[in-house]
Design a protein around this motif. Sequence first.
Motif, short mmCIF file in Angstrom:
data_model
loop_
_atom_site.label_atom_id
_atom_site.label_comp_id
_atom_site.label_asym_id
_atom_site.label_seq_id
_atom_site.Cartn_x
_atom_site.Cartn_y
_atom_site.Cartn_z
N TRP A 182 -6.26 31.00 21.57
CA TRP A 182 -5.03 30.25 21.26
C TRP A 182 -4.08 30.31 22.46
CZ3 TRP A 182 -4.56 33.23 16.03
CH2 TRP A 182 -5.37 32.63 15.07
N HIS A 218 1.79 22.25 18.43
CA HIS A 218 0.41 22.25 17.93
C HIS A 218 0.42 22.74 16.47
CE1 HIS A 218 -1.07 21.38 21.96
NE2 HIS A 218 -0.19 22.27 22.41
N ARG A 277 -2.14 28.24 23.80
CA ARG A 277 -0.88 27.50 23.69
C ARG A 277 0.08 28.11 22.66
NH1 ARG A 277 -5.06 23.97 24.32
NH2 ARG A 277 -4.98 22.58 26.13
N GLN A 302 -5.99 24.65 17.95
CA GLN A 302 -5.01 25.21 18.86
C GLN A 302 -3.71 25.46 18.09
OE1 GLN A 302 -5.15 26.50 21.72
NE2 GLN A 302 -7.27 25.90 22.20
#
Length: 553
Positions: free
Chosen positions: A285, A140, A287, A206
């Motif tokens: 956040w 990401h 991820r 993200q």
Amino acid sequence: MSLVSRLLSMQGSFAWRSFNRAMQDPDATQLRLLRQILKANAETAFGREHGFASIGGFEEFRDSVQIGDYETVRPWVNRIMAGERGVLTRDDPYLFAMTSGTAGQPKLIPVTTATSKFVGALSRLWLYRSTVDHPGTLDHKALIIVSPAIEGYTDGGIPYGSASGYIYRNAAWVVRRRYAVPYPVFGVKDYEAKYYAIMRFAIEQQLSLLATPNPSTILRLMDTANAHAQRLIRDVHDGTISDDADIEPDLRAELTALLPPNTARAAELESILDREGVLRPRDYWPRLALVACWKGGSVGATVERLSPWFPDGMAFRDPGFLASEANFTLPIQDEGSRGILAVTGNVYEFIPEDDIDSSSPRILTAGQLVDGESYYIIVTTQSGFYRYDINDVVRVNGFHNRTPKIEFLRKGRDMLSLEGEKLHVSQLIEAMREAQASTGVAVEYFRALGHPTANRYSLQLELRDAAAPDDALVRLGRAVDEGLSRLNIEYEQKRESGRLHPLLIQVMADGWSSRRLAAKMANAVRDVQYKDALLALAGDDADESEVRRELAL
């Protein structure tokens, strides 16, 4: 796996094998690099004066070039700044990295193409090894914090600013598209507004990687998000940047054009705030795979304060021992701050810590270091610093093949750094002298103590007039703070950004300095040899029992 991850994996595995081979015989690798640097720069002004063309190895190099600090090299740098070519390196610098100097003047560090190639290669190796251990690191967006690439120009027309900012701004498109924050954000001058703008862009996306050397920067970003949670959510919803953020009109227009309304993300953030009562990275956040920040030296305590903001087991990895002058190590694990000494990019010499005041100290190569021992590090770079004393103390903590892994311990002689400000005792003395003159407060004795967990210095004072009023002492403290900011640009930046908190004034009991001397002499230190540390980390030597008053600025 993202395109960036696939490209990095292909290039990284080859580069790692090559790097790994170089670690098998560090002294042979270093000798080849030394000869390469000397040959390339033999016809420079510095090379001719020091006989580079006739030097074949370390002993001859040491005989020809004396160890020096920035004040030793400053006259050579001044010649480059004025426009002279071929002074320190054959390939002239394209940029000066600016950092604080001990004499009050900023240091301008030459940056050449050769150095940039090495730093880029080392950074890609760090990313490669990180993605091997944490495969989602580049899936990401990446939030990477840098300073402006260019802050001005020398008389000779060479820009000066931040080397990391320059690299960030000029990275390949395939890399830039992973940025969570566009480069122009780092041009916001007001620190509060800059932190807000960074979070305005970052919280909408993200992330899988968060990277900034100083962990206190991360704390400031998290605090900013919570202090202005409703304002941030409203801005995400509307595609705006709050008018409360002090951003220049043209820059505000440029940034706002990159921010379309995002009602869905605003609803997610509102839901998190309603449910948790606070905005935390662990929630907005989810991820995030890796946080990169320094973990050693005085900033290590700050990393512990980050834990409540992130999920249990969040991976934190040190980006390596690095400075404006050079990048020194490659960490390949999450634990601790140690990294493999990067013997392919700089030439290193080491002086055992116990030898530093000797008239003839032992000088060792990388292959001669002993596990667990501490050393001052001397570096020769591809940007034209030869046998440069960076005044840092490092410790060996294991080996990779035969190359030592080292970790930063602290700044060396007469210097302290809590947040990267590199405060020198000479700056403290000068600031105190000026403050006494401007306020009329007479100080019998003083010292400053650094408190890493509190991100501040305390100023301990024995006064000639113990009854001096509080308001006069506050004026003295503010004058010292202003003086340090004037003498040290990085202290000024850390204070303006809030990473360093205001000084704490501690008024000590009458006779405190005499009792300190008597205690040292009782421990077999002769009075003629006694030299108190006017600048030190707080610890058992803090004399807390002698404190009579405390005043916050």
